[in-house]
Motif scaffolding. Sequence first.
Motif, PDB file in Angstrom:
ATOM      1  N   ASP A   1       5.431  68.853  26.023  1.00  0.00           N
ATOM      2  CA  ASP A   1       5.636  68.127  27.273  1.00  0.00           C
ATOM      3  C   ASP A   1       6.043  69.092  28.390  1.00  0.00           C
ATOM      4  O   ASP A   1       6.779  70.057  28.164  1.00  0.00           O
ATOM      5  CB  ASP A   1       6.732  67.078  27.103  1.00  0.00           C
ATOM      6  N   LEU A   2       5.548  68.797  29.590  1.00  0.00           N
ATOM      7  CA  LEU A   2       5.955  69.526  30.791  1.00  0.00           C
ATOM      8  C   LEU A   2       6.403  68.507  31.835  1.00  0.00           C
ATOM      9  O   LEU A   2       5.809  68.374  32.902  1.00  0.00           O
ATOM     10  CB  LEU A   2       4.788  70.371  31.338  1.00  0.00           C
ATOM     11  N   PRO A   3       7.470  67.763  31.534  1.00  0.00           N
ATOM     12  CA  PRO A   3       7.871  66.660  32.416  1.00  0.00           C
ATOM     13  C   PRO A   3       8.505  67.152  33.706  1.00  0.00           C
ATOM     14  O   PRO A   3       9.020  68.281  33.792  1.00  0.00           O
ATOM     15  CB  PRO A   3       8.898  65.906  31.567  1.00  0.00           C
ATOM     16  N   ALA A   4       8.476  66.300  34.723  1.00  0.00           N
ATOM     17  CA  ALA A   4       9.214  66.581  35.955  1.00  0.00           C
ATOM     18  C   ALA A   4      10.685  66.731  35.606  1.00  0.00           C
ATOM     19  O   ALA A   4      11.224  65.994  34.780  1.00  0.00           O
ATOM     20  CB  ALA A   4       9.012  65.447  36.960  1.00  0.00           C
ATOM     21  N   GLY A   5      11.332  67.696  36.218  1.00  0.00           N
ATOM     22  CA  GLY A   5      12.737  67.940  35.937  1.00  0.00           C
ATOM     23  C   GLY A   5      12.960  69.006  34.880  1.00  0.00           C
ATOM     24  O   GLY A   5      14.106  69.422  34.652  1.00  0.00           O
ATOM     25  N   LEU A   6      11.875  69.476  34.239  1.00  0.00           N
ATOM     26  CA  LEU A   6      12.020  70.490  33.199  1.00  0.00           C
ATOM     27  C   LEU A   6      12.542  71.800  33.778  1.00  0.00           C
ATOM     28  O   LEU A   6      13.366  72.477  33.152  1.00  0.00           O
ATOM     29  CB  LEU A   6      10.682  70.717  32.490  1.00  0.00           C
ATOM     30  N   SER A   7      12.097  72.162  34.962  1.00  0.00           N
ATOM     31  CA  SER A   7      12.540  73.418  35.580  1.00  0.00           C
ATOM     32  C   SER A   7      14.044  73.403  35.806  1.00  0.00           C
ATOM     33  O   SER A   7      14.755  74.376  35.498  1.00  0.00           O
ATOM     34  CB  SER A   7      11.815  73.636  36.913  1.00  0.00           C
ATOM     35  N   GLU A   8      14.553  72.294  36.341  1.00  0.00           N
ATOM     36  CA  GLU A   8      15.992  72.168  36.563  1.00  0.00           C
ATOM     37  C   GLU A   8      16.751  72.225  35.235  1.00  0.00           C
ATOM     38  O   GLU A   8      17.810  72.850  35.136  1.00  0.00           O
ATOM     39  CB  GLU A   8      16.302  70.858  37.279  1.00  0.00           C
TER      40      GLU A   8
ATOM     41  N   ARG B   1      20.444  79.294  42.020  1.00  0.00           N
ATOM     42  CA  ARG B   1      19.953  78.252  41.129  1.00  0.00           C
ATOM     43  C   ARG B   1      18.719  77.563  41.707  1.00  0.00           C
ATOM     44  O   ARG B   1      17.721  77.371  41.011  1.00  0.00           O
ATOM     45  CB  ARG B   1      21.080  77.261  40.869  1.00  0.00           C
ATOM     46  N   ASP B   2      18.764  77.202  42.988  1.00  0.00           N
ATOM     47  CA  ASP B   2      17.640  76.491  43.592  1.00  0.00           C
ATOM     48  C   ASP B   2      16.402  77.379  43.691  1.00  0.00           C
ATOM     49  O   ASP B   2      15.272  76.906  43.518  1.00  0.00           O
ATOM     50  CB  ASP B   2      18.031  75.982  44.981  1.00  0.00           C
ATOM     51  N   ASP B   3      16.584  78.665  43.966  1.00  0.00           N
ATOM     52  CA  ASP B   3      15.452  79.581  44.022  1.00  0.00           C
ATOM     53  C   ASP B   3      14.809  79.743  42.646  1.00  0.00           C
ATOM     54  O   ASP B   3      13.581  79.786  42.514  1.00  0.00           O
ATOM     55  CB  ASP B   3      15.889  80.947  44.555  1.00  0.00           C
ATOM     56  N   LEU B   4      15.634  79.819  41.611  1.00  0.00           N
ATOM     57  CA  LEU B   4      15.105  79.935  40.251  1.00  0.00           C
ATOM     58  C   LEU B   4      14.338  78.676  39.855  1.00  0.00           C
ATOM     59  O   LEU B   4      13.280  78.753  39.217  1.00  0.00           O
ATOM     60  CB  LEU B   4      16.245  80.183  39.269  1.00  0.00           C
ATOM     61  N   VAL B   5      14.852  77.528  40.232  1.00  0.00           N
ATOM     62  CA  VAL B   5      14.148  76.271  39.938  1.00  0.00           C
ATOM     63  C   VAL B   5      12.774  76.263  40.613  1.00  0.00           C
ATOM     64  O   VAL B   5      11.771  75.861  40.005  1.00  0.00           O
ATOM     65  CB  VAL B   5      14.983  75.053  40.397  1.00  0.00           C
ATOM     66  N   ALA B   6      12.701  76.726  41.863  1.00  0.00           N
ATOM     67  CA  ALA B   6      11.428  76.749  42.583  1.00  0.00           C
ATOM     68  C   ALA B   6      10.419  77.641  41.872  1.00  0.00           C
ATOM     69  O   ALA B   6       9.230  77.298  41.765  1.00  0.00           O
ATOM     70  CB  ALA B   6      11.645  77.222  44.022  1.00  0.00           C
TER      71      ALA B   6
ATOM     72  N   GLY C   1      11.165  82.472  29.776  1.00  0.00           N
ATOM     73  CA  GLY C   1      10.575  82.351  28.450  1.00  0.00           C
ATOM     74  C   GLY C   1      10.298  80.932  27.987  1.00  0.00           C
ATOM     75  O   GLY C   1       9.195  80.643  27.499  1.00  0.00           O
ATOM     76  N   PRO C   2      11.262  80.002  28.099  1.00  0.00           N
ATOM     77  CA  PRO C   2      10.988  78.638  27.622  1.00  0.00           C
ATOM     78  C   PRO C   2       9.804  77.971  28.324  1.00  0.00           C
ATOM     79  O   PRO C   2       9.023  77.270  27.679  1.00  0.00           O
ATOM     80  CB  PRO C   2      12.301  77.900  27.936  1.00  0.00           C
ATOM     81  N   MET C   3       9.649  78.214  29.623  1.00  0.00           N
ATOM     82  CA  MET C   3       8.528  77.600  30.341  1.00  0.00           C
ATOM     83  C   MET C   3       7.206  78.230  29.906  1.00  0.00           C
ATOM     84  O   MET C   3       6.209  77.525  29.692  1.00  0.00           O
ATOM     85  CB  MET C   3       8.716  77.742  31.852  1.00  0.00           C
TER      86      MET C   3
ATOM     87  N   ILE D   1      15.920  73.708  32.396  1.00  0.00           N
ATOM     88  CA  ILE D   1      15.943  75.061  31.832  1.00  0.00           C
ATOM     89  C   ILE D   1      16.948  75.930  32.580  1.00  0.00           C
ATOM     90  O   ILE D   1      17.790  76.602  31.970  1.00  0.00           O
ATOM     91  CB  ILE D   1      14.540  75.693  31.888  1.00  0.00           C
ATOM     92  N   VAL D   2      16.863  75.919  33.909  1.00  0.00           N
ATOM     93  CA  VAL D   2      17.751  76.778  34.703  1.00  0.00           C
ATOM     94  C   VAL D   2      19.207  76.411  34.469  1.00  0.00           C
ATOM     95  O   VAL D   2      20.053  77.291  34.222  1.00  0.00           O
ATOM     96  CB  VAL D   2      17.398  76.686  36.200  1.00  0.00           C
ATOM     97  N   ASP D   3      19.528  75.129  34.514  1.00  0.00           N
ATOM     98  CA  ASP D   3      20.924  74.710  34.359  1.00  0.00           C
ATOM     99  C   ASP D   3      21.436  75.002  32.950  1.00  0.00           C
ATOM    100  O   ASP D   3      22.603  75.363  32.764  1.00  0.00           O
ATOM    101  CB  ASP D   3      21.072  73.225  34.681  1.00  0.00           C
ATOM    102  N   SER D   4      20.567  74.873  31.944  1.00  0.00           N
ATOM    103  CA  SER D   4      20.995  75.144  30.573  1.00  0.00           C
ATOM    104  C   SER D   4      21.305  76.625  30.373  1.00  0.00           C
ATOM    105  O   SER D   4      22.288  76.988  29.717  1.00  0.00           O
ATOM    106  CB  SER D   4      19.910  74.703  29.575  1.00  0.00           C
ATOM    107  N   VAL D   5      20.450  77.490  30.943  1.00  0.00           N
ATOM    108  CA  VAL D   5      20.652  78.929  30.775  1.00  0.00           C
ATOM    109  C   VAL D   5      21.861  79.409  31.572  1.00  0.00           C
ATOM    110  O   VAL D   5      22.660  80.237  31.101  1.00  0.00           O
ATOM    111  CB  VAL D   5      19.382  79.706  31.177  1.00  0.00           C
ATOM    112  N   LEU D   6      22.010  78.887  32.798  1.00  0.00           N
ATOM    113  CA  LEU D   6      23.097  79.367  33.649  1.00  0.00           C
ATOM    114  C   LEU D   6      24.464  78.844  33.227  1.00  0.00           C
ATOM    115  O   LEU D   6      25.487  79.406  33.620  1.00  0.00           O
ATOM    116  CB  LEU D   6      22.835  78.960  35.111  1.00  0.00           C
TER     117      LEU D   6
END
Length: 216
Positions: A186-193, A93-98, A173-175, A195-200
């Motif tokens: 919007d590309l707010p801080a926290g968007l990466s987390e 999860r953390d690697d995907l967020v990075a 894809g979403p990003m 997306i990853v958490d929603s998909v996983l």
Amino acid sequence: MSSSLAEGHPPPAGPVRGRPRSEAVERAIVEGVLKLLEEGVPLAELSIERIARTAGVGKATIYRRWSGKEELFVDVVRATEPPDPELPGTSMRDDLVALLEQLRQRGLMTRSSALLRSVFAQMKSSPKLWEAYHAIVVTPRRQKQYAILRRGQAGGELRTDLDVELLNDLLVGPMLFRTIMQPDADLPAGLSEQIVDSVLEGLRPVSSPPVSSPAP
């Protein structure tokens, strides 16, 4: 293939054509290309001779480092992008967020730079250049993403019946949609987390609890 010259992109290991590489010379060449682009010269009109003259080097110096304009232009684009992230390695999860965070940052940079928007638009109109960009930049990134997902499967963080290539598209894809297809999204801080958490959610093995970063 030449190394990217942005800060954080060390030259890759491997055999070197011709004379020993000089980062100062390569930086001068890349900056010469950027100078011409900033002056409004289209990519199609950038000859190796003109680039060499602007950078203050000989044409042979460029050809010793790049096989042609396509390879050089890909390095120029990479030099303007955020460096590839250092993966935390604490969890899938953390690697995907990075990795997604690097895409978010690139989207923010492209939006704020008229030069970058112009370069990407011109690059897409050149099949040879777009193909080179995919071969040198996009494909290695996707292979890295696949490897992270396979490690997650092997480590029990992700169901093993999932197609990692399809799952990667669901994550990235979403990003990409927000940064490319919706330039005003919007590309707010926290968007990466997010997306990853929603998909996983729901994709981990039933017996595996959610894995997240420890609280700071």
